[in-house]
Design a protein around this motif. Structure first.
Motif, short mmCIF file in Angstrom:
data_model
loop_
_atom_site.label_atom_id
_atom_site.label_comp_id
_atom_site.label_asym_id
_atom_site.label_seq_id
_atom_site.Cartn_x
_atom_site.Cartn_y
_atom_site.Cartn_z
N LYS A 22 -26.91 -4.57 -11.81
CA LYS A 22 -26.60 -5.00 -13.34
C LYS A 22 -27.58 -4.56 -14.49
CE LYS A 22 -23.73 -8.85 -11.29
NZ LYS A 22 -23.54 -10.09 -11.55
N VAL A 23 -28.72 -4.23 -14.08
CA VAL A 23 -29.83 -3.84 -14.89
C VAL A 23 -29.99 -2.49 -15.16
CG1 VAL A 23 -32.12 -3.72 -15.42
CG2 VAL A 23 -30.93 -5.98 -14.39
N GLY A 24 -30.06 -1.50 -14.03
CA GLY A 24 -30.32 0.00 -14.05
C GLY A 24 -29.41 0.70 -13.17
N ASP A 25 -29.50 1.92 -13.39
CA ASP A 25 -28.56 2.95 -12.65
C ASP A 25 -29.42 3.66 -11.48
OD1 ASP A 25 -26.59 2.52 -14.20
OD2 ASP A 25 -27.01 4.01 -15.54
N GLU A 26 -30.81 3.64 -11.59
CA GLU A 26 -31.68 4.04 -10.60
C GLU A 26 -32.42 3.00 -9.93
OE1 GLU A 26 -33.95 6.69 -12.79
OE2 GLU A 26 -32.24 8.17 -13.16
N ILE A 27 -32.80 3.01 -8.64
CA ILE A 27 -33.55 2.23 -7.87
C ILE A 27 -34.84 2.77 -7.19
CG2 ILE A 27 -32.06 2.67 -5.70
CD1 ILE A 27 -32.72 -0.62 -5.20
N LEU A 80 -33.81 6.23 -5.85
CA LEU A 80 -32.17 6.76 -5.34
C LEU A 80 -31.36 6.39 -6.60
CD1 LEU A 80 -32.61 4.63 -1.77
CD2 LEU A 80 -32.47 7.28 -2.33
N PHE A 81 -30.26 6.92 -6.16
CA PHE A 81 -29.18 6.42 -7.16
C PHE A 81 -28.57 5.32 -6.81
CE2 PHE A 81 -28.75 11.20 -8.08
CZ PHE A 81 -28.99 11.00 -9.59
#
Length: 407
Positions: A22-27, A80-81
């Motif tokens: 819910k915060v970002g698109d990448e981890i 990672l995505f």
């Protein structure tokens, strides 16, 4: 790196990844001695979320020393995505799996997730391609602020229930003995569609209420909703660490086996209120005139349009005992001009219904009365038959049409 997560802890991992999504698109994945970190950052770089799983969270946690010392590193990092990781943790994994194993090596360009199911001895292997071998450095400690609050997730959820789902920001006024939560801040432009809400809480409502510096802070509600949703799932307490408006605020959740904290950027509503109020308030000279002078609008305009240099000269000559009648005639002429102006304005108001703004420098708004609406002829045309008489006395007892039946 090889780590094994038991089935009862897979729920925590799946909920944590859902919160990070819910915060970002990448981890970002960082494996070090004793813990595994998952970090993400939003596009605008205003919210950062990080989950730290301690070694006690895993049933087995092993990192090769050769991989850490090869390039003088203390952590194994990769990126990672988020969309590739989320599908792996859908559903109730704690009821389906025996364990989850994660394998990662710097020599490979992918990370492996092995899921061992309880039934039929099925092992599902997922290989996810890495974006890059890089890390994300936050540089902000979770306990850097001098003000600390701690409350239960149920209390914070009750506070959020007072606000609308469409509210995007929250303002906290923190004092030494109480806290005030608002969905607006003083001085902001009024929104007619917004219902203003305000919740006041005493220090006794919190487990920890340590406020050294009173301040006001404004930040986004979305990360707070995400934190409260995660804390309610596992019945965790939520800690709030901050310093003042304009500096980062930390939302912290702790467990003996894992820690999760959200770092959120904040604003100082006092500075925003001063700038917005200065742009919408009236000039000080106009405010003083309206407060100190109890005169009508026509009198004020007559005084402003009068040439006071000539009046002062006449006044000075009248003090010497000369030309006193010409001063009186000057005042009479000013009064007559004022009455003519008033009559011309009244005639103008009778002919038009538009708003009139005179002398914008003085901020004097004149709003005339609304004209009476003319009677509509369309209503008479449509409902005209309703006003016609239905019974005529000359036709009473007279047979107009004969019987239709021949018999």
């Amino acid at each position: 790196m090889n780590c094994i997560i038991p089935a009862q802890n897979t729920k925590v991992l799946s909920k944590a990844i859902s919160a990070l999504a819910k915060v970002g698109d990448e981890i970002y994945l960082e494996a070090s001695r004793g813990r595994l970190k998952l970090t993400t950052l939003n596009m605008s770089k205003t919210v950062c979320a990080q989950c730290s799983f301690l070694e006690s969270f895993f049933s087995s946690y092993d990192i090769k020393e050769s991989e850490l010392t090869k390039e003088n590193k203390e952590t194994l990092t990769c990126k990672l995505f988020m969309k590739s990781v989320l599908p792996l943790f859908k559903g109730n994994l704690e009821k389906k799996l025996d364990f989850l194993k994660i394998e990662f090596s710097t020599e490979n360009d992918f990370i492996v997730f092995k899921m061992k199911y309880k039934f039929d001895q099925i092992v599902m292997i997922h290989k996810l391609r890495l974006m890059d071998l890089e890390t994300l450095s936050i540089g902000i400690a979770s306990s850097s602020g001098n003000n600390n609050l701690c409350a239960s997730s149920s209390l914070l959820n009750q506070i959020l229930s007072m606000f609308n789902l469409t509210d995007g920001e929250i303002t906290l006024d923190i004092m030494s003995s109480r806290l005030i939560a608002r969905n607006y801040y003083v001085g902001a432009a009024s929104n007619p569609k917004l219902m203003r809400c305000e919740v006041k809480l005493g220090a006794g409502e919190f487990f920890i209420f340590d406020v050294k510096d009173e301040t006001n802070i404004n930040f986004a509600l979305k990360p707070l909703r995400t934190v409260i949703s995660f804390a309610e799932t596992f019945n965790l307490q939520v800690g709030i660490n901050f310093e003042c408006g304009g500096k980062p605020l930390t939302l912290l959740m702790k467990n003996p086996t894992f820690e999760i904290h959200f770092i959120v950027s904040t604003l100082n509503p006092n500075n925003d209120a001063q700038s917005s109020m200065s742009s919408t308030s009236l000039p000080m000279s106009t405010q003083k005139t309206r407060r100190n002078l109890n005169i009508t609008l026509e009198d004020q305009q007559a005084l402003e349009s009068e040439n006071w240099d000539n009046v002062m000269e006449l006044g000075n000559t009248s003090e010497c005992g000369t030309n006193n009648n010409s001063f009186i005639s000057m005042m009479n002429r000013a009064n007559s001009d004022r009455s003519n102006m008033q009559r011309s304005k009244s005639n103008f108001y009778d002919k038009t219904s538009e708003f009139v703004v005179e002398n914008s420098d003085n901020y004097l708004d004149i709003i005339p009365k609304s004209p009476e609406s003319p009677r509509s002829k369309r209503i008479k045309l449509v409902f005209g038959r309703c006003y016609e008489p239905t019974i005529c006395s000359p036709n009473l007892g007279q047979e107009i049409y004969g019987n239709s039946d021949s018999e």
